[in-house]
Design a protein around this motif. Sequence first.
Motif, PDB file in Angstrom:
ATOM      1  N   ASP A   1       1.305 -14.558   3.144  1.00 31.69           N
ATOM      2  CA  ASP A   1       0.028 -15.147   3.419  1.00 31.69           C
ATOM      3  C   ASP A   1      -1.129 -14.585   2.668  1.00 31.69           C
ATOM      4  O   ASP A   1      -2.154 -15.289   2.459  1.00 31.69           O
ATOM      5  CB  ASP A   1      -0.422 -14.799   5.009  1.00 31.69           C
ATOM      6  CG  ASP A   1       0.867 -15.620   5.933  1.00 31.69           C
ATOM      7  OD1 ASP A   1       1.165 -16.555   5.486  1.00 31.69           O
ATOM      8  OD2 ASP A   1       0.728 -15.252   7.077  1.00 31.69           O
ATOM      9  N   ALA A   2      -0.992 -13.330   2.375  1.00 28.53           N
ATOM     10  CA  ALA A   2      -2.283 -12.616   1.526  1.00 28.53           C
ATOM     11  C   ALA A   2      -2.066 -13.361   0.161  1.00 28.53           C
ATOM     12  O   ALA A   2      -3.202 -13.391  -0.596  1.00 28.53           O
ATOM     13  CB  ALA A   2      -1.862 -11.137   1.347  1.00 28.53           C
ATOM     14  N   LEU A   3      -0.767 -13.586  -0.401  1.00 28.80           N
ATOM     15  CA  LEU A   3      -0.970 -14.094  -1.674  1.00 28.80           C
ATOM     16  C   LEU A   3      -1.432 -15.609  -1.627  1.00 28.80           C
ATOM     17  O   LEU A   3      -2.221 -15.746  -2.794  1.00 28.80           O
ATOM     18  CB  LEU A   3       0.641 -14.239  -2.107  1.00 28.80           C
ATOM     19  CG  LEU A   3       0.863 -14.965  -3.535  1.00 28.80           C
ATOM     20  CD1 LEU A   3       0.052 -14.125  -4.677  1.00 28.80           C
ATOM     21  CD2 LEU A   3       2.438 -14.974  -3.596  1.00 28.80           C
ATOM     22  N   ASN A   4      -1.341 -16.439  -0.724  1.00 22.95           N
ATOM     23  CA  ASN A   4      -1.722 -17.501  -0.759  1.00 22.95           C
ATOM     24  C   ASN A   4      -3.501 -17.499  -0.586  1.00 22.95           C
ATOM     25  O   ASN A   4      -4.141 -18.365  -1.087  1.00 22.95           O
ATOM     26  CB  ASN A   4      -1.509 -18.409   0.620  1.00 22.95           C
ATOM     27  CG  ASN A   4      -0.063 -18.596   0.369  1.00 22.95           C
ATOM     28  OD1 ASN A   4       0.623 -18.924  -0.340  1.00 22.95           O
ATOM     29  ND2 ASN A   4       0.701 -18.815   1.872  1.00 22.95           N
ATOM     30  N   LYS A   5      -3.956 -16.114  -0.153  1.00 24.18           N
ATOM     31  CA  LYS A   5      -5.446 -16.195   0.016  1.00 24.18           C
ATOM     32  C   LYS A   5      -5.836 -15.409  -1.372  1.00 24.18           C
ATOM     33  O   LYS A   5      -7.175 -14.989  -1.390  1.00 24.18           O
ATOM     34  CB  LYS A   5      -5.722 -15.466   1.023  1.00 24.18           C
ATOM     35  CG  LYS A   5      -5.498 -16.027   2.480  1.00 24.18           C
ATOM     36  CD  LYS A   5      -6.047 -15.116   3.549  1.00 24.18           C
ATOM     37  CE  LYS A   5      -5.368 -15.654   4.783  1.00 24.18           C
ATOM     38  NZ  LYS A   5      -5.475 -14.996   6.044  1.00 24.18           N
ATOM     39  N   LYS A   6      -4.805 -15.180  -2.533  1.00 23.25           N
ATOM     40  CA  LYS A   6      -5.290 -14.400  -3.686  1.00 23.25           C
ATOM     41  C   LYS A   6      -5.600 -12.959  -3.351  1.00 23.25           C
ATOM     42  O   LYS A   6      -6.285 -12.543  -4.142  1.00 23.25           O
ATOM     43  CB  LYS A   6      -6.404 -14.981  -4.291  1.00 23.25           C
ATOM     44  CG  LYS A   6      -6.142 -16.311  -4.726  1.00 23.25           C
ATOM     45  CD  LYS A   6      -4.834 -16.628  -5.780  1.00 23.25           C
ATOM     46  CE  LYS A   6      -4.696 -17.963  -6.447  1.00 23.25           C
ATOM     47  NZ  LYS A   6      -3.601 -18.256  -7.389  1.00 23.25           N
ATOM     48  N   GLU A   7      -5.080 -12.330  -2.189  1.00 22.93           N
ATOM     49  CA  GLU A   7      -5.441 -11.154  -1.841  1.00 22.93           C
ATOM     50  C   GLU A   7      -4.062 -10.050  -2.518  1.00 22.93           C
ATOM     51  O   GLU A   7      -3.164  -9.698  -1.866  1.00 22.93           O
ATOM     52  CB  GLU A   7      -5.657 -10.917  -0.391  1.00 22.93           C
ATOM     53  CG  GLU A   7      -6.481 -11.483   0.251  1.00 22.93           C
ATOM     54  CD  GLU A   7      -6.558 -11.585   1.715  1.00 22.93           C
ATOM     55  OE1 GLU A   7      -5.527 -11.138   2.261  1.00 22.93           O
ATOM     56  OE2 GLU A   7      -7.501 -11.799   2.274  1.00 22.93           O
ATOM     57  N   PHE A   8      -4.066 -10.000  -3.887  1.00 20.84           N
ATOM     58  CA  PHE A   8      -3.021  -9.510  -4.487  1.00 20.84           C
ATOM     59  C   PHE A   8      -2.620  -8.087  -4.016  1.00 20.84           C
ATOM     60  O   PHE A   8      -1.335  -7.693  -3.949  1.00 20.84           O
ATOM     61  CB  PHE A   8      -3.239  -9.639  -5.955  1.00 20.84           C
ATOM     62  CG  PHE A   8      -3.486 -11.200  -6.368  1.00 20.84           C
ATOM     63  CD1 PHE A   8      -2.340 -11.739  -6.444  1.00 20.84           C
ATOM     64  CD2 PHE A   8      -4.539 -11.225  -6.973  1.00 20.84           C
ATOM     65  CE1 PHE A   8      -2.645 -13.079  -6.894  1.00 20.84           C
ATOM     66  CE2 PHE A   8      -5.051 -12.686  -7.305  1.00 20.84           C
ATOM     67  CZ  PHE A   8      -4.084 -13.337  -7.415  1.00 20.84           C
TER      68      PHE A   8
ATOM     69  N   TYR B   1      -0.829  -8.175  -0.735  1.00 21.03           N
ATOM     70  CA  TYR B   1       0.614  -8.826  -1.184  1.00 21.03           C
ATOM     71  C   TYR B   1       1.588  -7.791  -1.581  1.00 21.03           C
ATOM     72  O   TYR B   1       2.523  -7.598  -1.208  1.00 21.03           O
ATOM     73  CB  TYR B   1       0.300 -10.079  -2.157  1.00 21.03           C
ATOM     74  CG  TYR B   1       1.424 -10.441  -2.711  1.00 21.03           C
ATOM     75  CD1 TYR B   1       2.420 -11.049  -1.937  1.00 21.03           C
ATOM     76  CD2 TYR B   1       1.716 -10.459  -4.230  1.00 21.03           C
ATOM     77  CE1 TYR B   1       3.774 -11.588  -2.540  1.00 21.03           C
ATOM     78  CE2 TYR B   1       2.951 -11.418  -4.598  1.00 21.03           C
ATOM     79  CZ  TYR B   1       3.657 -11.645  -3.901  1.00 21.03           C
ATOM     80  OH  TYR B   1       4.915 -12.188  -4.482  1.00 21.03           O
ATOM     81  N   ILE B   2       1.268  -7.197  -2.818  1.00 24.03           N
ATOM     82  CA  ILE B   2       2.078  -6.046  -3.444  1.00 24.03           C
ATOM     83  C   ILE B   2       2.228  -4.955  -2.352  1.00 24.03           C
ATOM     84  O   ILE B   2       3.608  -4.517  -2.023  1.00 24.03           O
ATOM     85  CB  ILE B   2       1.451  -5.384  -4.423  1.00 24.03           C
ATOM     86  CG1 ILE B   2       1.209  -6.657  -5.547  1.00 24.03           C
ATOM     87  CG2 ILE B   2       2.194  -4.304  -5.089  1.00 24.03           C
ATOM     88  CD1 ILE B   2       0.445  -5.880  -6.811  1.00 24.03           C
ATOM     89  N   ALA B   3       1.240  -4.504  -1.440  1.00 20.46           N
ATOM     90  CA  ALA B   3       1.245  -3.503  -0.608  1.00 20.46           C
ATOM     91  C   ALA B   3       2.336  -3.527   0.434  1.00 20.46           C
ATOM     92  O   ALA B   3       3.237  -2.780   0.872  1.00 20.46           O
ATOM     93  CB  ALA B   3       0.098  -3.110   0.012  1.00 20.46           C
ATOM     94  N   CYS B   4       2.477  -4.799   0.924  1.00 21.10           N
ATOM     95  CA  CYS B   4       3.544  -5.266   1.836  1.00 21.10           C
ATOM     96  C   CYS B   4       4.983  -5.114   1.629  1.00 21.10           C
ATOM     97  O   CYS B   4       5.786  -4.367   2.101  1.00 21.10           O
ATOM     98  CB  CYS B   4       3.162  -6.452   2.383  1.00 21.10           C
ATOM     99  SG  CYS B   4       1.852  -6.940   3.408  1.00 21.10           S
ATOM    100  N   TYR B   5       5.155  -5.638   0.325  1.00 24.93           N
ATOM    101  CA  TYR B   5       6.500  -5.457  -0.235  1.00 24.93           C
ATOM    102  C   TYR B   5       6.737  -3.840  -0.859  1.00 24.93           C
ATOM    103  O   TYR B   5       8.051  -3.679  -0.614  1.00 24.93           O
ATOM    104  CB  TYR B   5       6.650  -6.345  -1.466  1.00 24.93           C
ATOM    105  CG  TYR B   5       6.809  -7.747  -0.895  1.00 24.93           C
ATOM    106  CD1 TYR B   5       8.281  -8.231  -1.037  1.00 24.93           C
ATOM    107  CD2 TYR B   5       5.830  -8.647  -0.834  1.00 24.93           C
ATOM    108  CE1 TYR B   5       8.481  -9.515  -0.756  1.00 24.93           C
ATOM    109  CE2 TYR B   5       6.177  -9.810  -0.459  1.00 24.93           C
ATOM    110  CZ  TYR B   5       7.331 -10.482  -0.364  1.00 24.93           C
ATOM    111  OH  TYR B   5       7.609 -11.702   0.187  1.00 24.93           O
ATOM    112  N   GLU B   6       5.873  -3.350  -1.444  1.00 24.02           N
ATOM    113  CA  GLU B   6       5.930  -1.827  -1.400  1.00 24.02           C
ATOM    114  C   GLU B   6       6.302  -0.905  -0.201  1.00 24.02           C
ATOM    115  O   GLU B   6       7.270  -0.237  -0.004  1.00 24.02           O
ATOM    116  CB  GLU B   6       4.911  -1.227  -1.967  1.00 24.02           C
ATOM    117  CG  GLU B   6       5.045  -0.029  -2.736  1.00 24.02           C
ATOM    118  CD  GLU B   6       3.731   0.433  -3.787  1.00 24.02           C
ATOM    119  OE1 GLU B   6       4.344   0.701  -5.074  1.00 24.02           O
ATOM    120  OE2 GLU B   6       2.769   0.462  -3.554  1.00 24.02           O
TER     121      GLU B   6
END
Length: 443
Positions: A35-42, A45-50
Amino acid sequence: MFNELKKQIRQETGNNKATHMNHEIAQKLRKIGDDALNKKEFEKYIACYEMIAEDIEEYEKSKGGVPIDKSGAVIAYQDVLTKYVDCGYASNPEVLKLALKCRADIDEFMGENSMFPPVDGSLIDCMLAQNADGYYNEIEKYAKLDFSISLNAYRQNPNNSLSAEGLRCGAGALAKLYIYRGKYKDAYEILSQVPKDQLYPELISYLSILEVYKLTGYDSMTNEQIDNLLDIVENWAAKGSPEASWLLGIMVAEGHIYSRDINAAKQHFSNAEKFIEQLRGNAGRSAFDFKVFSSISQEEIIRQAEKGVYHSRFYYKAKIEKHANKHTDGGINIKQTYQKNNTTFNTASNSTPSESSGGCYVATCVYGSYDCPPVWTLRRYRDYMLAQNPFGRLFIKIYYATSPIVVKLFGNQNWFHKLFKAPLDRWVEKLNNEGVENTPYND
């Protein structure tokens, strides 16, 4: 990274942690990240996967560790790496460390002769972004391995989409590496093994550099075919390819392939940046890729072009002669007809610089021209380094008092050229590696 952000995200998951890739917390973190990626909150986005990778690693350690071939953390961190690079973080030293760790894990898990293009492609991107040339030999080994295996897989099953994608990725990564290092023949031989219908924008742009500027020494394309290749580049640029837009920006700024148009060059570069922003998070494009196309920044290209100076490191290797016939395309891309010939740029001229220009007499004598890349490097070193301190200025004064006489007495002797050529070559290479440009210079 992003520790404060992770604390906020952790609250959204009730402060619970994932224990494996399909754990409900891992799934929830992926949902938040996507959802963050769709909002360009990179960063989010990375933090969640990390966080998923860190949680699994912590869980596995709490169990006394697990064999690397059964570690979910190994897979999770590889996923994190590609997301960092896709979002434009290849210039961060921590990302390079992560890439090296992921490759080491693969070596331990699968063996050193195992291909893994996503990690190896990320390694190349980080190396180029950070000028980490010390890793070149190791990275080249992996890139060659990826290409060789993917090429064999494609030849065995050309109709398989995964084989085709593997070939494109493997060829693109290795060609990028070779072009960046000036190994143009090697890059061409890689690209020539990829079927034309499998070439995509990045590979088309690399091939265009090699063909248009005649860098390989091969006479592989006719002028009409090169013109058609440029049409393809224009089409890809119109569709949103940053590589194609960068390449057009260089060519338009030079006025060598297209008629010189500073505003059009600025527009192409602007388009490239816009396309990068649109692709961030999905396609691994970022501004560092521009280094493959030019050794100087976009801004410096424009500044030099406005002075009427050619800048491209590719230009000086070209064997293309301007021809008077032109045709226009919307007032921006005005192509020039190519004339096939054996003409090369003259680097053995007998001309010497005037004394008023502060000519580099010995270097000009050794390299045969006042206007060639090694002498441009040395002239910049003189003006921007030596001339900036008292000792340097004293050296310059002594040099210009003695070197004209030395060159006049001994400049035609073979021993004189042999004596100075090797040390000058080493000095020029050192200066170039330290960032002194070898592009045209007006002093």
